[in-house]
Design an enzyme around this catalytic site. Structure first.
Site, PDB file in Angstrom:
ATOM      1  N   PHE A  88       0.811  -1.209   0.000  1.00 19.10           N
ATOM      2  CA  PHE A  88       0.000   0.000   0.000  1.00 19.10           C
ATOM      3  C   PHE A  88       0.855   1.273   0.000  1.00 19.10           C
ATOM      4  O   PHE A  88       0.418   2.318  -0.461  1.00 19.10           O
ATOM      5  CB  PHE A  88      -0.959  -0.004   1.194  1.00 19.10           C
ATOM      6  CG  PHE A  88      -2.117   0.932   1.038  1.00 19.10           C
ATOM      7  CD1 PHE A  88      -3.173   0.612   0.198  1.00 19.10           C
ATOM      8  CD2 PHE A  88      -2.165   2.133   1.720  1.00 19.10           C
ATOM      9  CE1 PHE A  88      -4.243   1.477   0.035  1.00 19.10           C
ATOM     10  CE2 PHE A  88      -3.235   3.005   1.574  1.00 19.10           C
ATOM     11  CZ  PHE A  88      -4.277   2.673   0.726  1.00 19.10           C
TER      12      PHE A  88
ATOM     13  N   HIS B 191     -10.128  -7.141   2.300  1.00 21.29           N
ATOM     14  CA  HIS B 191      -8.868  -6.404   2.351  1.00 21.29           C
ATOM     15  C   HIS B 191      -8.077  -6.556   1.049  1.00 21.29           C
ATOM     16  O   HIS B 191      -7.510  -5.591   0.532  1.00 21.29           O
ATOM     17  CB  HIS B 191      -8.053  -6.910   3.547  1.00 21.29           C
ATOM     18  CG  HIS B 191      -6.743  -6.224   3.724  1.00 21.29           C
ATOM     19  ND1 HIS B 191      -5.549  -6.796   3.317  1.00 21.29           N
ATOM     20  CD2 HIS B 191      -6.429  -5.032   4.266  1.00 21.29           C
ATOM     21  CE1 HIS B 191      -4.559  -5.975   3.608  1.00 21.29           C
ATOM     22  NE2 HIS B 191      -5.063  -4.897   4.180  1.00 21.29           N
TER      23      HIS B 191
ATOM     24  N   PHE C 231       5.254  -2.411 -13.020  1.00 13.16           N
ATOM     25  CA  PHE C 231       4.286  -3.007 -12.093  1.00 13.16           C
ATOM     26  C   PHE C 231       4.705  -4.436 -11.778  1.00 13.16           C
ATOM     27  O   PHE C 231       4.440  -5.360 -12.538  1.00 13.16           O
ATOM     28  CB  PHE C 231       2.881  -2.977 -12.704  1.00 13.16           C
ATOM     29  CG  PHE C 231       1.809  -3.348 -11.728  1.00 13.16           C
ATOM     30  CD1 PHE C 231       1.314  -2.412 -10.842  1.00 13.16           C
ATOM     31  CD2 PHE C 231       1.302  -4.638 -11.685  1.00 13.16           C
ATOM     32  CE1 PHE C 231       0.308  -2.743  -9.938  1.00 13.16           C
ATOM     33  CE2 PHE C 231       0.304  -4.990 -10.786  1.00 13.16           C
ATOM     34  CZ  PHE C 231      -0.188  -4.037  -9.908  1.00 13.16           C
TER      35      PHE C 231
ATOM     36  N   ARG D  71       5.686 -17.103  -9.255  1.00 11.56           N
ATOM     37  CA  ARG D  71       5.937 -15.911 -10.066  1.00 11.56           C
ATOM     38  C   ARG D  71       7.131 -15.087  -9.572  1.00 11.56           C
ATOM     39  O   ARG D  71       7.468 -14.068 -10.154  1.00 11.56           O
ATOM     40  CB  ARG D  71       4.681 -15.031 -10.070  1.00 11.56           C
ATOM     41  CG  ARG D  71       3.540 -15.656 -10.849  1.00 11.56           C
ATOM     42  CD  ARG D  71       2.200 -15.042 -10.509  1.00 11.56           C
ATOM     43  NE  ARG D  71       1.145 -15.595 -11.335  1.00 11.56           N
ATOM     44  CZ  ARG D  71       0.567 -16.786 -11.143  1.00 11.56           C
ATOM     45  NH1 ARG D  71       0.952 -17.552 -10.140  1.00 11.56           N
ATOM     46  NH2 ARG D  71      -0.385 -17.208 -11.945  1.00 11.56           N
TER      47      ARG D  71
END
Length: 161
Positions: free
Chosen positions: A59, A89, A114, A128
Site C-alpha cells: 500500500f 482487504h 508493475f 511468479r
C-alpha cells in the site's frame, strides 16, 4: 499461466538511465525473489547503480513511487505481493495500489514497472517470484518493461514548435 503471450522485449538506449526499485517487506521469500530478479535485470541492461528502497507494504508503494518520480528518476519499479485472505482487504489494497501506481506514471510521465503480485495463494506468488523452480520472474519482467518504456520515451524526438 499468466505469462503466456508475453512479448520478448529488446531494450536499447538504456545506458545512463536512473532507475529506482521500491519493494514491500511483506512475504519475505517472495519479495527476495522479486528483488533479486529486478537487480539481475538492471545489471543485464547495464544499470549498475539503481536505488533500492524498502517500504512496509504494498500500500505504501504509490507514495514512494510518486516521490522518486519527482526526484528525476527515468523509471521506477514497484515490487510487492498481495495474497487473498478471507476478508475484502485483498480487493481494497490491490485496487488502491494498482490505481495509485497508474496515477503516478500518468501524472509524472515516468514509467512505473508493475511488479506487484496479486495472488490467491502463497504458492501462486512463489511461482511468479523468480525463485529456483518458479515458472515466472515478475521482478525481472517489471524492470524490463519500465526500462524499455523509459528508453523509448528518451529516444522520442521533441515535437517541432
Amino acid at each position: 499461466m499468466s505469462g503466456k503471450g508475453a512479448p520478448e522485449l529488446t531494450v536499447e538506449n538504456s545506458g545512463g538511465l536512473r532507475v529506482a526499485v521500491i519493494a514491500a517487506q511483506w512475504h519475505t521469500q517472495v519479495m527476495d525473489g522479486l528483488v533479486d530478479g529486478a537487480v539481475r535485470a538492471l545489471r543485464e541492461l547495464g544499470i549498475e547503480e539503481p536505488t533500492l528502497l524498502r517500504v512496509p507494504g504494498s500500500f505504501e508503494l504509490p507514495v514512494a513511487a510518486k516521490v522518486l518520480a519527482g526526484r528525476g528518476y527515468d523509471a521506477v519499479v514497484a515490487l510487492g505481493v498481495i495474497i487473498r485472505g478471507g476478508t475484502p482487504h485483498f480487493e481494497y489494497v490491490s485496487q488502491g495500489v494498482t490505481a495509485g501506481l497508474t496515477q503516478v506514471s500518468v501524472d509524472t510521465g515516468v514509467p512505473v514497472g508493475f511488479g506487484v503480485l496479486t495472488c490467491d495463494t502463497e504458492q501462486q506468488a512463489l511461482d511468479r517470484a523468480g525463485l529456483p523452480g518458479s515458472a515466472e520472474d515478475k521482478g525481472h519482467e517489471a524492470v524490463t518493461a519500465a526500462v524499455a518504456t523509459a528508453a523509448v520515451l528518451r529516444s522520442a524526438a521533441e515535437p517541432r514548435r
